[in-house]
Scaffold this motif. Structure first.
Motif, PDB file in Angstrom:
ATOM      1  N   LEU C 181      41.978  46.131  37.020  1.00 37.73           N
ATOM      2  CA  LEU C 181      41.694  44.752  37.407  1.00 37.73           C
ATOM      3  C   LEU C 181      42.470  44.447  38.685  1.00 37.73           C
ATOM      4  O   LEU C 181      43.698  44.507  38.696  1.00 37.73           O
ATOM      5  N   ASP C 182      41.752  44.126  39.721  1.00 36.30           N
ATOM      6  CA  ASP C 182      42.361  43.805  41.014  1.00 36.30           C
ATOM      7  C   ASP C 182      42.688  42.309  41.023  1.00 36.30           C
ATOM      8  O   ASP C 182      41.836  41.466  41.274  1.00 36.30           O
ATOM      9  N   CYS C 183      43.940  41.992  40.722  1.00 34.58           N
ATOM     10  CA  CYS C 183      44.349  40.590  40.578  1.00 34.58           C
ATOM     11  C   CYS C 183      44.390  39.878  41.918  1.00 34.58           C
ATOM     12  O   CYS C 183      44.303  38.652  41.979  1.00 34.58           O
ATOM     13  N   ALA C 202      48.855  31.606  43.206  1.00 26.67           N
ATOM     14  CA  ALA C 202      49.617  31.048  42.091  1.00 26.67           C
ATOM     15  C   ALA C 202      49.003  31.440  40.759  1.00 26.67           C
ATOM     16  O   ALA C 202      49.642  31.334  39.719  1.00 26.67           O
ATOM     17  N   LEU C 203      47.738  31.896  40.790  1.00 28.04           N
ATOM     18  CA  LEU C 203      47.057  32.251  39.552  1.00 28.04           C
ATOM     19  C   LEU C 203      47.087  33.748  39.256  1.00 28.04           C
ATOM     20  O   LEU C 203      46.482  34.204  38.295  1.00 28.04           O
ATOM     21  N   ILE C 204      47.801  34.529  40.069  1.00 28.82           N
ATOM     22  CA  ILE C 204      47.859  35.980  39.840  1.00 28.82           C
ATOM     23  C   ILE C 204      48.367  36.286  38.434  1.00 28.82           C
ATOM     24  O   ILE C 204      47.806  37.120  37.724  1.00 28.82           O
ATOM     25  N   SER C 205      49.405  35.576  38.016  1.00 32.62           N
ATOM     26  CA  SER C 205      49.957  35.837  36.689  1.00 32.62           C
ATOM     27  C   SER C 205      48.918  35.555  35.607  1.00 32.62           C
ATOM     28  O   SER C 205      48.772  36.324  34.654  1.00 32.62           O
ATOM     29  N   THR C 206      48.184  34.453  35.731  1.00 26.73           N
ATOM     30  CA  THR C 206      47.163  34.106  34.730  1.00 26.73           C
ATOM     31  C   THR C 206      46.138  35.230  34.594  1.00 26.73           C
ATOM     32  O   THR C 206      45.795  35.657  33.482  1.00 26.73           O
ATOM     33  N   ILE C 207      45.634  35.684  35.745  1.00 29.71           N
ATOM     34  CA  ILE C 207      44.602  36.714  35.725  1.00 29.71           C
ATOM     35  C   ILE C 207      45.155  38.043  35.210  1.00 29.71           C
ATOM     36  O   ILE C 207      44.503  38.742  34.432  1.00 29.71           O
TER      37      ILE C 207
ATOM     38  N   VAL D 163      29.937  32.432  32.138  1.00 30.36           N
ATOM     39  CA  VAL D 163      31.151  33.210  32.336  1.00 30.36           C
ATOM     40  C   VAL D 163      32.340  32.279  32.119  1.00 30.36           C
ATOM     41  O   VAL D 163      32.274  31.090  32.438  1.00 30.36           O
ATOM     42  N   VAL D 164      33.389  32.812  31.512  1.00 26.51           N
ATOM     43  CA  VAL D 164      34.615  32.032  31.328  1.00 26.51           C
ATOM     44  C   VAL D 164      35.490  32.215  32.554  1.00 26.51           C
ATOM     45  O   VAL D 164      35.793  33.344  32.937  1.00 26.51           O
ATOM     46  N   ASP D 165      35.887  31.119  33.145  1.00 25.02           N
ATOM     47  CA  ASP D 165      36.791  31.151  34.292  1.00 25.02           C
ATOM     48  C   ASP D 165      38.195  30.829  33.785  1.00 25.02           C
ATOM     49  O   ASP D 165      38.530  29.668  33.564  1.00 25.02           O
ATOM     50  N   PHE D 166      39.003  31.861  33.617  1.00 23.10           N
ATOM     51  CA  PHE D 166      40.331  31.660  33.021  1.00 23.10           C
ATOM     52  C   PHE D 166      41.276  30.884  33.933  1.00 23.10           C
ATOM     53  O   PHE D 166      42.305  30.387  33.478  1.00 23.10           O
ATOM     54  N   ARG D 167      40.927  30.774  35.222  1.00 23.76           N
ATOM     55  CA  ARG D 167      41.730  29.908  36.093  1.00 23.76           C
ATOM     56  C   ARG D 167      41.712  28.467  35.598  1.00 23.76           C
ATOM     57  O   ARG D 167      42.613  27.670  35.877  1.00 23.76           O
ATOM     58  N   GLY D 168      40.652  28.115  34.887  1.00 25.83           N
ATOM     59  CA  GLY D 168      40.504  26.737  34.427  1.00 25.83           C
ATOM     60  C   GLY D 168      41.525  26.332  33.387  1.00 25.83           C
ATOM     61  O   GLY D 168      41.783  25.140  33.195  1.00 25.83           O
ATOM     62  N   ILE D 169      42.102  27.325  32.696  1.00 26.74           N
ATOM     63  CA  ILE D 169      43.065  26.973  31.646  1.00 26.74           C
ATOM     64  C   ILE D 169      44.302  26.303  32.243  1.00 26.74           C
ATOM     65  O   ILE D 169      44.603  25.161  31.893  1.00 26.74           O
ATOM     66  N   PRO D 170      45.016  26.958  33.185  1.00 27.11           N
ATOM     67  CA  PRO D 170      46.156  26.227  33.780  1.00 27.11           C
ATOM     68  C   PRO D 170      45.713  24.989  34.566  1.00 27.11           C
ATOM     69  O   PRO D 170      46.445  23.993  34.596  1.00 27.11           O
ATOM     70  N   ALA D 210      42.283  37.345  25.988  1.00 18.98           N
ATOM     71  CA  ALA D 210      42.523  36.918  27.374  1.00 18.98           C
ATOM     72  C   ALA D 210      42.955  35.452  27.413  1.00 18.98           C
ATOM     73  O   ALA D 210      43.837  35.073  28.183  1.00 18.98           O
ATOM     74  N   GLY D 211      42.336  34.640  26.562  1.00 17.15           N
ATOM     75  CA  GLY D 211      42.657  33.209  26.555  1.00 17.15           C
ATOM     76  C   GLY D 211      44.089  32.952  26.127  1.00 17.15           C
ATOM     77  O   GLY D 211      44.808  32.154  26.752  1.00 17.15           O
TER      78      GLY D 211
END
Lengths: 258, 258, 258, 258
Positions: C181-183, C202-207, D163-170, D210-211
């Motif tokens: 996965l290329d973050c 800022a979202l690198i950690s989340t991904i 598609v789930v966009d995990f950026r949306g969580i934070p 992932a969530g």
């Protein structure tokens, strides 16, 4: 003549006879309707999904056929290139070099194409905005070549579909180059499970009519007398006998928006 | 007359004077061009992004103005509804009930609209395929009402953009109902950081021309004599003085595709 | 060790000192955490939006630095290539050849990379489905090279955004290759009006956390001691001092999903 | 306990026996793992694609079962509502009112839900950005109710996929409310030709893991002892015997990211 222009031909040059048959038919129709015509055929298919897809009859042979068609029918001819070396080679045979959509960001390819002095038709990547084509266009112009065409061919819309964004036509025209709408590849449905890209050729007329009404300068349509026999992209080509009635309708629309 | 029809008016009924001014102008233009005209105005805005947005001048007052316009200009009138109770109420004043795109899957709303006996114009959800409008349409037809219109208004394309898929026009027509292209909302740009939906009204002509050429049966265009003064959706409405030249061009395109 | 592996380094090799500084730091952190490490740096940037972007310090110089890092820190090194000629050249210096996302369908490039005998890391095009990577992978394997990695880097989501589809991780793993996965590039925001791709570092950690939990075999992270000074992609790189705490957390997640 | 919370249950309340069977099982698992549990069941399905889909066993009967489950297992219960009238009615039986994704912009519904004093869980529309949920949330808070939950359930990605966009969580957490990830509906595949929404339940674990790693506060999972027998959404529910091993893994991931 104030009319739109047409880039048309088969997907790939499969042989001299079929290429001439197609060129002759389109040429006659376009003469009758006063539509400037550019013959198109790929001499090599470099980016097929699957490695076992048809890739061509030999570069020089196919390029030679393209050149011969240009001379015989007195029309410009075009083909797509994939590397810097191909730019120089193809430029010896054709008038317009087409940059494939996947490659529209490759700087050295754009510059190599520009430096041949031939016109460069850059297809908009399925991942690019109309506005961002400014930067692709600038790469050619900064290399000293002002003859740039920009082609819309659909944008990624989920994995298995493309959609044509007609807003892109005036947006790209505002960059200062003629804009072409590729009716064939815009209707592709990529990422099918078979590894062969699908399509919806029944909608070519819908997309072409909308494009002309939206003001596009040119259309790109792949056509074949017997699409089901084509070695490449048969699923998406317009049956050649449908070309004349379609172009007649398009010419009327063009007249209506003047 | 074989022409397309036009659903047009201001976004919201802000008062009797402005509504009459707009109806009078559109009515005259459409009479001149033989374009069947349906006057549209919202009597209440129920799904604004922000709670502090303008929501209306009062339901019965606004509905009464719609009815009066229908009588004065001898045109059908339409408005959008959001609940079963609104269906019954609005049906006393208008000829066509419009189902908002966000609500196109709400079965009880569709059935309540159907049961009024009025025509039902279902806007395609930004999340729905043209093919899936079959099921929304069936809900109205199964409730005994055959008068269904289907309206394209763009599909979600990333968070902050919509795109019109012109393939959907013939697809929805094949379901058996007239198809309308909503040129105003198709150009919205949702999810802007301000909480106020943006738009690109300079492209209304592009989208409308493409829609007519693609064969749409009707167009939906919100218009206002002074868009910047409008209380709702000003950013997207066509300045009213641009309507006549646009419709003239569209009528020519319609003629060209016959 | 059962741990995930890390491909990391600066976006581009800007010079020997900075490359060694970065390699040393990552190498130490990865040693401490038992994370297999592959050093990455581009020796040439070929597909920048704008022609005036930084493109490199010279191919052989940059490749030589990569090789030296491999020897000094006893780690495999990797770089991205854009043409068949580059495949052969780069293979003399590095252990893993990375195929850029835009080029993942170019058959001759994939075959040329395969034929070097080096491992080939194919980045998934922003326009490709996880399932369709089967065909890209097959092109390498059919050329006799079984060492394939597949890298997710986001899919086109409207013009100005990408989204990571985590369903693609198990889907691509089922093809039989390790998935990375290329973050960094997953968080790009393309087609910005400046011609410089944006990002949301800022979202690198989340991904990254989501990726490890979803079971990815490896991560790709570009990092720089002073991102704002980087000549390429500074907007997207992880500040290097954040790498250790991030990797510690990721190693704990990896442990949790065993 | 610092753990995530779980909203779970069957898609629809099909009867008292099945509802109790499901509630009992989830309750036991969550007690063992110290996971706060909210029981969920729909008492009416209002927005099915097709009019002949199952819509419920009767409102009051189903709501009564929900209330009884809350008392029996000492857990909060939740259901989804579609109109202002339903808000008031359902609030007499349940603790959390869920606003369906299609309806997240309907101001009067949000305000009616807010005014019951119950917690309001707003599902993010498939057409909405995480940032734009600010405005939906504000509608509830401005109506005097601070108890808001926000739920991610996928965003439109082409016609037939989400598609789930995990950026949306934070992003949504930064608005100030707990964020829930709906693992069931995020995996739907809408607009299938059958008129019945499809799904990929084998990927529930991937999305849930992932969530949790991305930091979501809660998960939403529909589960059924025998999914193939369920009257609604069987294709997407987690087989109930897979719940415990999944939650055990998720609790470990939660521990790892602290």
């Amino acid at each position: 003549s104030g009319n739109f222009f047409l880039i048309a031909g088969p997907c790939a040059i499969e042989g001299e006879d079929m290429a001439f048959e197609i060129a002759r038919h389109i040429s006659e129709v376009c003469d009758d309707l006063h539509i400037p015509f550019i013959f198109k055929g790929s001499y090599r298919k470099a980016n097929r999904s699957r490695i076992d897809s048809f890739t061509g009859i030999g570069d020089e042979k196919a390029l030679g056929i393209l050149q011969k068609i240009g001379e015989e029918f007195q029309v410009p001819v075009t083909t797509d290139i994939h590397t810097e070396a191909e730019a120089a080679m193809a430029a010896q045979y054709v008038d317009v070099l087409q940059i494939p959509a996947f490659l529209c960001r490759q700087t050295t390819l754009l510059v190599a194409a520009a430096e041949t002095g031939k016109a460069v038709n850059i297809k908009k990547g399925q991942f690019l905005s109309p506005e961002a084509m400014k930067f692709a266009r600038d790469k050619v112009i900064d290399a000293g070549n002002e003859q740039v065409l920009l082609t819309e061919r659909g944008v990624t819309f989920g994995y298995q579909d493309l959609v044509v964004d007609f807003r892109g036509i005036p947006v790209m025209q505002s960059l200062g180059s003629p804009v072409v709408l590729d009716c064939t590849h815009s209707l592709q449905q990529p990422n099918q499970s078979s590894g062969v890209t699908g399509g919806r050729p029944a909608l070519i007329s819908t997309i072409a009519r909308a494009g002309i009404a939206a003001g596009t300068d040119g259309l790109f349509i792949e056509t074949h007398p017997r699409p089901s026999e084509a070695k490449s992209d048969g699923a998406n080509m317009l049956p050649m006998d449908q070309l004349r009635p379609l172009l007649e309708k398009l010419a009327r629309i063009r007249e209506a928006i003047r």
